[in-house]
Design an enzyme around this catalytic site. Structure first.
Site, PDB file in Angstrom:
ATOM      1  N   LYS A 194       0.791  -1.041   0.142  1.00 21.40           N
ATOM      2  CA  LYS A 194      -0.474   0.143  -0.311  1.00 21.40           C
ATOM      3  C   LYS A 194       1.320   1.336  -0.032  1.00 21.40           C
ATOM      4  O   LYS A 194       0.439   2.867  -0.496  1.00 21.40           O
ATOM      5  CB  LYS A 194      -0.939  -0.122   1.665  1.00 21.40           C
ATOM      6  CG  LYS A 194      -1.573  -1.082   1.049  1.00 21.40           C
ATOM      7  CD  LYS A 194      -2.575  -1.436   0.150  1.00 21.40           C
ATOM      8  CE  LYS A 194      -4.043  -2.205   1.095  1.00 21.40           C
ATOM      9  NZ  LYS A 194      -3.330  -3.619   0.501  1.00 21.40           N
TER      10      LYS A 194
HETATM   11  C1  LIG Z   1      -4.039  -4.815   0.576  1.00 20.37           C
HETATM   12  C2  LIG Z   1      -3.331  -5.904   0.475  1.00 20.37           C
HETATM   13  C3  LIG Z   1      -3.009  -6.746  -0.188  1.00 20.37           C
HETATM   14  C4  LIG Z   1      -5.001  -6.502  -1.471  1.00 20.37           C
HETATM   15  O1  LIG Z   1      -4.586  -6.456  -2.110  1.00 20.37           O
HETATM   16  P1  LIG Z   1      -6.017  -5.510  -3.419  1.00 20.37           P
HETATM   17  O2  LIG Z   1      -5.084  -4.363  -4.034  1.00 20.37           O
HETATM   18  O3  LIG Z   1      -7.002  -5.110  -2.141  1.00 20.37           O
HETATM   19  O4  LIG Z   1      -5.936  -6.188  -4.394  1.00 20.37           O
HETATM   20  C5  LIG Z   1      -2.966  -7.452  -0.297  1.00 20.37           C
HETATM   21  N1  LIG Z   1      -2.310  -8.028   0.556  1.00 20.37           N
HETATM   22  C6  LIG Z   1      -1.376  -7.235   1.055  1.00 20.37           C
HETATM   23  C7  LIG Z   1      -0.645  -7.803   2.063  1.00 20.37           C
HETATM   24  C8  LIG Z   1      -2.308  -6.335   1.075  1.00 20.37           C
HETATM   25  O5  LIG Z   1      -2.224  -5.537   1.828  1.00 20.37           O
END
Ligand SMILES: *Cc1c(COP(=O)(O)O)cnc(C)c1O
Length: 463
Positions: free
Chosen positions: A113
């Site tokens: 993120k």
């Molecule tokens: C947010 C997240 C995901 C999922 O990603 P999306 O964009 O919501 O599909 C997978 N792994 C981790 C560690 C995340 O923080």
């Protein structure tokens, strides 16, 4: 600058006016409840700079054109990625000749993120200053978005941020990353409910027009176009680093809200050669079932070892659905309304065929996830977090002879120490800058799954 000549953004539901990048960024959700999409896909830059920030600025520039000057934008991008601890920002790690991990977790909160949010925080500041405005950001997190969003805007005097998370359903590290920040503009709320409940509360706050305008409500969760935009870059980066800008590869993406894999799809639409995308899910497998059957069937959210993927309604799927429905916004809205009401919605055979021509999918339960973590450690001496393990397991299961795969590694193993320890017997150490979070005092509010209670809280804490 805002000269009206730049990229335009339209709502996936087709009932809101087109806006420029600035409004798409600060508005988050479109007024008709839809998600913003650019009205055209610019061609990918043919430039192949050595540094991640330079590539990032070149890939994203068309999306901010007309709103942010190229030099300002390049400076923001460089500043955003200077917070990453890896020189390559998103380094590749080889598992075998045809399978690489793309490590996206070297930012401040150790999850992918940060790649988007470190930039989005700077974009918000830039645009709010230019417009002389302030906002209140509200968001829902299943674990990682919250701390990454708070980290991205902490200390900003133009932004207040309130993050809702499902009480007891995040890891302790995830929770502490949110509750131990002491900046006066960041607020963590434990909601008595699931992630989908938190997400519904956020949507309901946006739907409450008087509240929305009174608070200057805004969002940075994965529905924000700018997040998707920033995630396009590392698909191109991986191809470039592996010498495959002209040869298709497969990308395997541990998926929750479908934002990450949708960004890969955008890179594809912009001209990146792609063999296919593998959508990797945990037990919450609505996407696997959609790909298998062409039908979306709602189910209960089950807590797993990979909480950031404990999602049944992937909000970013709407961006792909509208494309599968030939850009018909009202039909997309109708399909989703039907899904909300009856818990099911079906693609036509033609739409399903288009979906599976680009996306494959499979699921791993917790036992399988732990087995992958153990196996990866035994074979490669590498500790991986449960989300990444779901990706690796899915890629290994579906890979074809000779297929080149990049699996996106979405979190640092130290964010999920209990699962890593269970699988491998090893306790992964937090990097130095986070080592203190277990000693710091926690600050959070606990609220029921109730719109009025949450709105009252937001009104009370915003400045
Ligand atoms: C947010 C997240 C995901 C999922 O990603 P999306 O964009 O919501 O599909 C997978 N792994 C981790 C560690 C995340 O923080």
């Amino acid at each position: 600058m805002s000269d009206g000549s730049g990229m335009r953004y339209a709502s996936s539901r087709g009932l809101a006016a087109e806006v420029d990048f600035s409004d798409a960024l600060l508005g988050g959700l479109a007024p008709d409840g839809g998600l913003y999409l650019p009205t055209e896909w610019p061609a990918l830059t043919s430039a192949a700079p050595d540094s991640y920030p330079e590539l990032a600025a070149a890939v994203m520039q068309p999306f901010v054109a007309g709103v942010i000057a190229p030099d300002d934008f390049a400076a923001m991008v460089a500043d955003a990625y200077s917070t990453f601890s890896a020189p390559d920002v998103c380094p590749l790690v080889r598992l075998d000749d045809n399978h690489h991990l793309l490590e996206l977790f070297h930012g401040p909160t150790l999850a992918f993120k940060d790649v988007a949010l470190q930039l989005v925080g700077r974009l918000f500041d830039h645009e709010l200053r230019r417009r002389d405005e302030r906002v209140t950001i509200v968001g829902a997190t299943s674990g990682d978005t919250g701390s990454a969003a708070m980290e991205a805007v902490r200390g900003s005097d133009r932004v207040d941020i309130v993050i809702l998370f499902p009480a007891g359903r995040t890891s302790e590290v995830q929770r502490r990353q949110m509750t131990t920040l002491d900046d006066p503009n960041v607020h963590a709320v434990a909601v008595d409910g699931t992630f989908d409940d938190c997400q519904d509360l956020v949507k309901a706050m946006f739907a409450d027009e008087p509240f929305r305008s009174r608070c200057g409500l805004s969002a940075v969760n994965s529905i924000n176009w700018a997040r998707v935009m920033a995630q396009i870059v590392y698909y191109v980066w991986a191809a470039q680093k592996l010498g495959r800008r002209d040869t298709p590869m497969t990308y395997c993406v541990p998926t929750g809200n479908f934002g990450n894999v949708f960004a890969g799809h955008v890179a594809h639409r912009m001209g990146l050669p792609v063999d296919r995308f593998i959508v990797a899910s945990n037990t919450n497998d609505i996407l696997t079932r959609l790909i298998d059957t062409g039908e979306m069937l709602a189910d209960e959210v089950v807590p797993t070892l990979s909480p950031s993927m404990d999602i049944q309604i992937s909000s970013n799927l709407e961006r792909l659905l509208v494309e599968l429905l030939d850009g018909n916004g009202p039909a997309t809205a109708e399909l989703l309304a039907g899904f909300r009401e009856y818990g099911r919605a079906a693609l036509t055979p033609q739409q399903h065929e288009r979906l599976v021509s680009e996306f494959a999918g499979t699921r791993l339960d917790d036992t399988e996830t732990l087995a992958v973590m153990r196996d990866v450690h035994e074979r490669h001496g590498l500790l991986v977090d449960p989300h990444t393990a779901v990706g690796i397991g899915a890629a290994e299961r579906l890979r074809r002879q000779g297929e080149a795969i990049v699996t996106l590694s979405t979190a640092h193993p130290a964010k999920f120490p209990d699962a890593v320890k269970r699988a491998t017997g090893i306790h992964p150490e937090l990097p130095a800058h986070l080592a203190g979070i277990f000693d710091r005092e926690e600050r959070m509010e606990s609220l029921p799954n109730d719109l009025a209670a949450v709105e009252d809280y937001v009104d009370a804490v915003r400045r």
